[in-house]
Design a protein around this motif. Structure first.
Motif, PDB file in Angstrom:
ATOM      1  N   THR A 181       5.106  12.353   3.903  1.00  0.00           N
ATOM      2  CA  THR A 181       4.202  11.684   4.833  1.00  0.00           C
ATOM      3  C   THR A 181       4.252  10.166   4.667  1.00  0.00           C
ATOM      4  OG1 THR A 181       2.755  13.609   4.839  1.00  0.00           O
ATOM      5  CG2 THR A 181       1.819  11.542   5.635  1.00  0.00           C
ATOM      6  N   SER A 182       4.195   9.678   3.430  1.00  0.00           N
ATOM      7  CA  SER A 182       4.212   8.218   3.242  1.00  0.00           C
ATOM      8  C   SER A 182       5.560   7.628   3.658  1.00  0.00           C
ATOM      9  CB  SER A 182       3.848   7.827   1.814  1.00  0.00           C
ATOM     10  OG  SER A 182       4.764   8.342   0.893  1.00  0.00           O
ATOM     11  N   ARG A 183       6.635   8.352   3.424  1.00  0.00           N
ATOM     12  CA  ARG A 183       7.949   7.895   3.873  1.00  0.00           C
ATOM     13  C   ARG A 183       8.009   7.860   5.401  1.00  0.00           C
ATOM     14  NH1 ARG A 183      12.679   6.602   2.188  1.00  0.00           N
ATOM     15  NH2 ARG A 183      14.560   7.209   3.287  1.00  0.00           N
ATOM     16  N   PHE A 184       7.435   8.879   6.044  1.00  0.00           N
ATOM     17  CA  PHE A 184       7.388   8.930   7.502  1.00  0.00           C
ATOM     18  C   PHE A 184       6.616   7.726   8.059  1.00  0.00           C
ATOM     19  CE2 PHE A 184       5.170  10.227  11.395  1.00  0.00           C
ATOM     20  CZ  PHE A 184       6.241  10.584  12.200  1.00  0.00           C
ATOM     21  N   VAL A 185       5.463   7.442   7.464  1.00  0.00           N
ATOM     22  CA  VAL A 185       4.654   6.299   7.908  1.00  0.00           C
ATOM     23  C   VAL A 185       5.443   5.003   7.742  1.00  0.00           C
ATOM     24  CG1 VAL A 185       2.583   4.933   7.394  1.00  0.00           C
ATOM     25  CG2 VAL A 185       2.443   7.425   7.505  1.00  0.00           C
ATOM     26  N   ALA A 186       6.143   4.862   6.618  1.00  0.00           N
ATOM     27  CA  ALA A 186       6.950   3.661   6.375  1.00  0.00           C
ATOM     28  C   ALA A 186       8.049   3.515   7.417  1.00  0.00           C
ATOM     29  CB  ALA A 186       7.551   3.710   4.972  1.00  0.00           C
ATOM     30  N   ILE A 187       8.714   4.609   7.748  1.00  0.00           N
ATOM     31  CA  ILE A 187       9.773   4.561   8.761  1.00  0.00           C
ATOM     32  C   ILE A 187       9.190   4.197  10.122  1.00  0.00           C
ATOM     33  CG2 ILE A 187      11.408   6.000  10.071  1.00  0.00           C
ATOM     34  CD1 ILE A 187      11.887   7.534   7.379  1.00  0.00           C
ATOM     35  N   GLN A 188       8.077   4.824  10.482  1.00  0.00           N
ATOM     36  CA  GLN A 188       7.443   4.537  11.774  1.00  0.00           C
ATOM     37  C   GLN A 188       6.983   3.086  11.880  1.00  0.00           C
ATOM     38  OE1 GLN A 188       7.225   6.692  14.488  1.00  0.00           O
ATOM     39  NE2 GLN A 188       8.662   7.806  13.209  1.00  0.00           N
ATOM     40  N   ALA A 189       6.604   2.490  10.754  1.00  0.00           N
ATOM     41  CA  ALA A 189       6.132   1.101  10.734  1.00  0.00           C
ATOM     42  C   ALA A 189       7.280   0.115  10.509  1.00  0.00           C
ATOM     43  CB  ALA A 189       5.075   0.931   9.652  1.00  0.00           C
ATOM     44  N   VAL A 218       0.838  -1.196   0.000  1.00  0.00           N
ATOM     45  CA  VAL A 218       0.000   0.000   0.000  1.00  0.00           C
ATOM     46  C   VAL A 218       0.877   1.252   0.000  1.00  0.00           C
ATOM     47  CG1 VAL A 218      -1.654   1.356   1.374  1.00  0.00           C
ATOM     48  CG2 VAL A 218      -1.983  -1.119   1.093  1.00  0.00           C
ATOM     49  N   MET A 219       1.896   1.259   0.853  1.00  0.00           N
ATOM     50  CA  MET A 219       2.771   2.434   0.940  1.00  0.00           C
ATOM     51  C   MET A 219       3.610   2.597  -0.316  1.00  0.00           C
ATOM     52  SD  MET A 219       1.698   3.822   3.573  1.00  0.00           S
ATOM     53  CE  MET A 219       2.760   5.219   3.360  1.00  0.00           C
ATOM     54  N   LEU A 220       4.046   1.499  -0.935  1.00  0.00           N
ATOM     55  CA  LEU A 220       4.799   1.596  -2.191  1.00  0.00           C
ATOM     56  C   LEU A 220       3.942   2.225  -3.289  1.00  0.00           C
ATOM     57  CD1 LEU A 220       6.778  -1.774  -2.301  1.00  0.00           C
ATOM     58  CD2 LEU A 220       7.749   0.529  -2.128  1.00  0.00           C
ATOM     59  N   VAL A 221       2.680   1.807  -3.367  1.00  0.00           N
ATOM     60  CA  VAL A 221       1.774   2.381  -4.369  1.00  0.00           C
ATOM     61  C   VAL A 221       1.585   3.869  -4.100  1.00  0.00           C
ATOM     62  CG1 VAL A 221      -0.600   2.404  -5.246  1.00  0.00           C
ATOM     63  CG2 VAL A 221       0.573   0.216  -4.868  1.00  0.00           C
ATOM     64  N   ARG A 222       1.253   4.212  -2.870  1.00  0.00           N
ATOM     65  CA  ARG A 222       1.020   5.624  -2.536  1.00  0.00           C
ATOM     66  C   ARG A 222       2.272   6.459  -2.796  1.00  0.00           C
ATOM     67  NH1 ARG A 222      -3.739   6.754  -1.061  1.00  0.00           N
ATOM     68  NH2 ARG A 222      -5.120   5.320   0.007  1.00  0.00           N
ATOM     69  N   GLN A 223       3.437   5.944  -2.432  1.00  0.00           N
ATOM     70  CA  GLN A 223       4.684   6.679  -2.634  1.00  0.00           C
ATOM     71  C   GLN A 223       4.961   6.886  -4.127  1.00  0.00           C
ATOM     72  OE1 GLN A 223       6.417   8.241  -0.479  1.00  0.00           O
ATOM     73  NE2 GLN A 223       8.490   8.423  -1.181  1.00  0.00           N
ATOM     74  N   GLN A 224       4.739   5.855  -4.930  1.00  0.00           N
ATOM     75  CA  GLN A 224       5.010   5.974  -6.365  1.00  0.00           C
ATOM     76  C   GLN A 224       4.085   7.004  -7.011  1.00  0.00           C
ATOM     77  OE1 GLN A 224       7.491   5.219  -7.959  1.00  0.00           O
ATOM     78  NE2 GLN A 224       7.094   4.577 -10.042  1.00  0.00           N
ATOM     79  N   VAL A 225       2.824   6.990  -6.646  1.00  0.00           N
ATOM     80  CA  VAL A 225       1.880   7.970  -7.199  1.00  0.00           C
ATOM     81  C   VAL A 225       2.290   9.380  -6.773  1.00  0.00           C
ATOM     82  CG1 VAL A 225      -0.528   8.772  -7.196  1.00  0.00           C
ATOM     83  CG2 VAL A 225      -0.023   6.319  -7.312  1.00  0.00           C
TER      84      VAL A 225
END
Length: 184
Positions: free
Chosen positions: A85-93, A66-73
């Protein structure tokens, strides 16, 4: 009644409660940058973002996909707020941040499986060209169910709305990744 309320006209209590609830839940104690972001948006956007967050939790796709898709878009649309924001969420997770760094070269990177390369080809074409080559589409069912393919389209469409909203309101990165690094 006008459905588009300026930030000044928005009911502060409800907006701040929504902001606090969603940011606290997703980002721990990092509230200030997201308060600034949310204060610039009409109430309807906050409600939409909350609904998207709820729907994303019910997807069959795994959270990193999900995060890869959102980040690519977000990268294709050049939405600095969403990229951060999506990178931050990925790091936090505790997701593999190097995969997000390698998105420019996903087609040749060993960090991505054949399924993810097919996914990212599809996402890239749909976002960039607003159409998808039949050959690209035909690769998806090799790795993803019909429901997951619909979820991929949902992710592209909802991320695109996030991106266009932020770009249209001149909202840039709030440096969430930098804040996260300082707290570590």
């Amino acid at each position: 009644m006008d459905t588009f309320l300026s930030p000044i006209e928005q009911p502060k209590g409800l907006v701040m409660k929504l902001v606090y609830f969603f940011t606290r839940r997703q980002f721990g104690k990092v509230l200030a940058p997201l308060k600034v972001h949310s204060a610039r948006l009409p109430l309807a956007f906050g409600m939409f973002y909350g609904k998207v967050s709820q729907l994303d939790k019910k997807l069959e796709l795994d959270p990193e996909t999900v995060m890869l898709v959102r980040q690519q878009v977000a990268r294709i649309n050049i939405c600095l707020f969403c990229i951060d924001t999506s990178r931050f969420v990925a790091i936090q997770a505790s997701m593999n941040a190097s995969r997000f760094d390698a998105l420019d070269d996903y087609t040749v990177s060993p960090l991505f499986s054949p399924a993810e390369k097919a996914l990212l080809d599809y996402v890239t074409e749909l976002t960039r060209d607003k159409t998808v080559n039949p050959t690209t589409f035909s690769r998806l069912p090799e790795y993803y169910s019909d429901r997951q393919i619909c979820e991929i389209v949902w992710l592209v469409a909802s991320e695109h709305l996030y991106n266009i909203t932020n770009i249209g309101l001149n909202i840039h990165s709030d440096m969430l990744c930098d804040i996260s690094k300082r707290r570590s």
